[in-house]
Design a protein around this motif. Structure first.
Motif, PDB file in Angstrom:
ATOM      1  N   LYS A 274     -11.252   3.461   0.436  1.00 50.89           N
ATOM      2  CA  LYS A 274     -11.602   2.829  -0.661  1.00 50.89           C
ATOM      3  C   LYS A 274      -9.602   2.768  -0.591  1.00 50.89           C
ATOM      4  O   LYS A 274      -9.657   1.572  -1.609  1.00 50.89           O
ATOM      5  N   ASP A 275      -8.261   2.691   0.223  1.00 52.70           N
ATOM      6  CA  ASP A 275      -7.514   1.922  -0.199  1.00 52.70           C
ATOM      7  C   ASP A 275      -7.560   0.983   0.615  1.00 52.70           C
ATOM      8  O   ASP A 275      -6.891   0.346   1.104  1.00 52.70           O
TER       9      ASP A 275
ATOM     10  N   PRO B 143       4.601   8.370   1.018  1.00 59.82           N
ATOM     11  CA  PRO B 143       3.543   6.993   1.705  1.00 59.82           C
ATOM     12  C   PRO B 143       2.409   8.793   2.818  1.00 59.82           C
ATOM     13  O   PRO B 143       2.946  10.071   3.076  1.00 59.82           O
TER      14      PRO B 143
ATOM     15  N   MET C 293       0.501  -1.174   0.054  1.00 57.93           N
ATOM     16  CA  MET C 293      -0.025  -0.363   0.093  1.00 57.93           C
ATOM     17  C   MET C 293       0.887   1.398   0.119  1.00 57.93           C
ATOM     18  O   MET C 293       2.325   1.007   0.805  1.00 57.93           O
ATOM     19  N   LYS C 294       0.595   2.460  -1.176  1.00 60.91           N
ATOM     20  CA  LYS C 294       1.394   3.482  -0.399  1.00 60.91           C
ATOM     21  C   LYS C 294       0.712   4.776   0.097  1.00 60.91           C
ATOM     22  O   LYS C 294       1.149   4.926   1.178  1.00 60.91           O
ATOM     23  N   HIS C 295      -0.384   4.902  -0.532  1.00 65.15           N
ATOM     24  CA  HIS C 295      -1.192   5.734   0.355  1.00 65.15           C
ATOM     25  C   HIS C 295      -1.998   5.246   1.617  1.00 65.15           C
ATOM     26  O   HIS C 295      -3.247   4.013   1.235  1.00 65.15           O
ATOM     27  N   TYR C 296      -2.867   6.077   2.060  1.00 63.91           N
ATOM     28  CA  TYR C 296      -4.656   5.511   2.829  1.00 63.91           C
ATOM     29  C   TYR C 296      -5.125   7.525   3.231  1.00 63.91           C
ATOM     30  O   TYR C 296      -4.786   7.678   3.609  1.00 63.91           O
ATOM     31  N   LEU C 297      -5.442   7.350   2.238  1.00 68.61           N
ATOM     32  CA  LEU C 297      -6.242   8.310   1.572  1.00 68.61           C
ATOM     33  C   LEU C 297      -7.909   8.038   1.750  1.00 68.61           C
ATOM     34  O   LEU C 297      -8.434   9.054   2.426  1.00 68.61           O
ATOM     35  N   SER C 298      -8.731   7.457   1.879  1.00 71.69           N
ATOM     36  CA  SER C 298      -9.897   6.858   1.565  1.00 71.69           C
ATOM     37  C   SER C 298      -9.694   5.104   2.503  1.00 71.69           C
ATOM     38  O   SER C 298      -9.070   4.559   2.443  1.00 71.69           O
TER      39      SER C 298
ATOM     40  N   THR D 214       0.190  13.929  -1.938  1.00 71.02           N
ATOM     41  CA  THR D 214      -0.177  12.617  -2.580  1.00 71.02           C
ATOM     42  C   THR D 214       0.787  12.642  -4.040  1.00 71.02           C
ATOM     43  O   THR D 214       0.889  12.416  -4.212  1.00 71.02           O
TER      44      THR D 214
ATOM     45  N   ASP E  60      -8.079  -2.812   1.061  1.00 68.50           N
ATOM     46  CA  ASP E  60      -8.000  -3.850   0.225  1.00 68.50           C
ATOM     47  C   ASP E  60      -8.531  -5.202   1.058  1.00 68.50           C
ATOM     48  O   ASP E  60      -9.549  -5.645  -0.557  1.00 68.50           O
TER      49      ASP E  60
ATOM     50  N   VAL F 127      -2.997   0.595   9.548  1.00 73.93           N
ATOM     51  CA  VAL F 127      -2.785   1.785   8.567  1.00 73.93           C
ATOM     52  C   VAL F 127      -0.846   2.101   8.457  1.00 73.93           C
ATOM     53  O   VAL F 127      -0.539   1.588   7.759  1.00 73.93           O
TER      54      VAL F 127
END
Lengths: 311, 311, 311
Positions: free
Chosen positions: B8-9, B137, B1-6, B131, B11, B304
């Motif tokens: 939707k990230d 990240p 995982m690169k970012h945790y923005l929403s 971002t 998995d 996260v």
């Protein structure tokens, strides 16, 4: 080494730069050195790069870090000797410095120039107050007249990027809407005096830096001429020194452009005002070193802290 | 995982929740993972839970933490492309993000909605700026339109408390004297879309959330009807989305009460206004989960950060 | 020990002082004790000594430290029970305290007296709110009516400096341009009640401290007479207690001078206003203990935290 107050505290620039580059390749190699030691970062002014890079440098050396916004979180300081403190100031620099010395092993200070009183600014009351009364080493995180951590990061960057025996380095003034201090320019000039470079300063007339700092260095009032065949162009705004703290010109012709830059590398300490100080094309181009300069702030601070810890 | 923005990230929500619960039972189990790594927490707005829980999560993973109030301690940022920066903004998001990326391994950002300009808020200039330009990240500590760390903590809390195959979960609007953002409600709605729940949203007419987020989820304008036989009632105020940022109603009939709550568990992200959003009896009663939700903020952040450190 | 709220929480002063002095000679001896434990320092008011010394004490014990300026970085707190929170306060003390308890193992609080409402100040709403609702130990970093960390540091300093079986200790009021709280004076008085000292309080009429604290201790309105043959003179300004929070006198005759000091040692908690509270000659002279008092703040805090961690 006791303090790091100005570029003059560097005993051997080649050694320091070489050591910083070694630290950059292995930042945690000396993590044992600062174990159980504490650094206080005291901010009398805002900061982004200095705040984070100096913290990071200290953490890389295993130190504990205490950060404090002195102005808003502490007490208003009095600097005058013998004064009756019945006005707004709650604590004298004498007590504040001696007290801070009880709680940490190194103290780092940021205190900008006021730009309203040349004599007071040059007296460096905050930095010199700490140096005089603190019993621990003091690091300058930008004072009224000097920003030697920035200049050291710049020297590291030049060393990494330079390919010539004697490169041409230009320090060019640029316009800015606000009056800015001379600290970065002063320390860069002093740093160039330690280097084997062909150095030219360019700015509009009336923007001469303190002549006790620039000494006999070349000043060229024609920016284009100054920049010709440069290898590195360091751009920075500063307010007038002779007409102290005044903005005499906002002439946008002095903005750095790709055309003027030619094949030179572009340097700036940041933060930078886009399309005022320098056009987007330069900052977004391949010749800009600004992010690497910021990166090297960590290793400049780290070599300084390492030398203090070792001494 | 690169970012945790929403949300939707995420998995696999079941995996994340299960991992968070394991971390909760043994918070220091992965202390080696973050050794020598640094996280910057950058706050453009106030914070209590997010500030402390994200710090704690990082410390649990052995990371070093640098906290900064970007607005008051750093420089005013410019977000527009190609602008001539001759006004109040000192630094462009392009430089700020790239610079911060030099000093830490992960950056976490809090930047609330303005509630005055829907288009700008939805563009998420701060979070998306980081971002886009940061090389590290990015974690969302509440942006204009999302608060995915809160939603993950809520999912952990639901998982701990739920005893049914398909519980009934209600998101109820409540009155509030000030205009509040939609971030918490949005992320909770998105989180419910990942769960096997009987989900109902209830609010006065005119308080519809962004239909691109709520999609075809059930909206019931009668709060009492919506709450009937609920297992969990999540209460939250938000301002109007269609009449953007306006307070259309402060109707105290919408305050959550023990009577409306019935046998359901009460949830809220905090801070909460007592006897405006919810009556004392609910908050002080056995059915309130709010403190456990706050507790789970640590483990939401920790899962996260762990996933970012591992990838 | 659960909390450290006042001098009354010290079960055996000789033991505590002896332990603090041992810690001073070997500050990192118990670094293992706080490993994996976190302390939150919550400031509702400014601080220099307390902020740095309590951090340092926690670090000496191996703890992790999270510092927060609650007022400016968090949310405005409501303290009243049963209130409808539709005004400026965003969060109730009940939630705030329980939430903070999720993220750390000890919480330390600074919340000064308002000096406008005696009843409210004496109710100690912030400190008592935390003590009542937090599930973790609470340390007082100066509340409305007490500053027991300062008083403990003062006791350590007295123990180090005293050479007599029963020294004469004077607490002398001094003038100050602003209305100051009673906390330091109160806690020093309570500390003297635990010691075998010849104790005299001196101040102008109308500056009597809370009689429930001073009890039957000697009050002498003639400062010179009070100071005669003193071994230690503790100087401190406070505002009127009976005419609550008022500055009744700024009589400079009450400033401490070398002449009045005689052979006594000079003590003050700092920050101190030079040539208002005390003349330069005293502060800069050999008899001043103020820097050592500040130094002992670390070990006062450290013995308190150690006792909490051990229990």
């Amino acid at each position: 080494m006791k303090h790091y107050l100005s570029v003059k505290d560097i005993d051997s620039l080649p050694d320091w730069v070489s050591e910083a580059r070694k630290l950059k390749s292995n930042p945690r190699a000396f993590e044992y050195l600062g174990k159980g030691k504490t650094i206080c970062l005291l901010f009398f002014n805002n900061s982004l790069r200095t705040r984070l890079s100096t913290q990071k440098a200290a953490l890389n050396l295993g130190m504990e870090v205490m950060v404090m916004n002195f102005g808003s979180e502490g007490w208003q300081l009095e600097f005058e000797d013998g004064v009756v403190m019945n006005q707004g100031k709650s604590e004298h620099i004498k007590e504040a410095t001696k007290v801070v010395s009880q709680f940490c092993d190194i103290v780092a200070i940021r205190a900008f120039a006021s730009l309203t009183n040349k004599e007071k600014d040059e007296a460096e009351v905050v930095l010199n107050g700490f140096t005089k009364f603190a019993s621990i080493p003091v690091v300058n995180m930008e004072s009224s007249v000097a920003h030697p951590l920035q200049a050291l990061a710049d020297a590291i960057t030049l060393d990494e990027q330079n390919t010539k025996a004697k490169p041409k380095v230009v320090l060019s003034w640029a316009p800015h809407p606000k009056a800015l201090p001379h600290a970065v320019a002063n320390s860069f000039v002093e740093m160039m005096q330690l280097q084997d470079v062909d150095f030219v300063i360019t700015h509009p007339e009336g923007y001469e830096l303190n002549p006790q700092i620039t000494k006999d260095m070349v000043i060229e009032y024609n920016q284009k001429k100054a920049c010709k065949n440069a290898d590195f162009i360091y751009v920075k705004n500063w307010s007038s020194y002779s007409d102290y703290g005044k903005v005499l010109s906002q002439d946008s012709d002095w903005m750095m452009t790709s055309e003027k830059l030619g094949n030179a590398k572009f340097m700036h300490c940041l933060p930078v005002r886009r399309n005022v100080v320098v056009e987007d094309a330069v900052l977004d181009g391949e010749q800009s070193l600004v992010i690497e300069q910021a990166n090297n702030r960590t290793f400049a601070a780290q070599v300084v802290l390492k030398k203090i810890l070792e001494s």
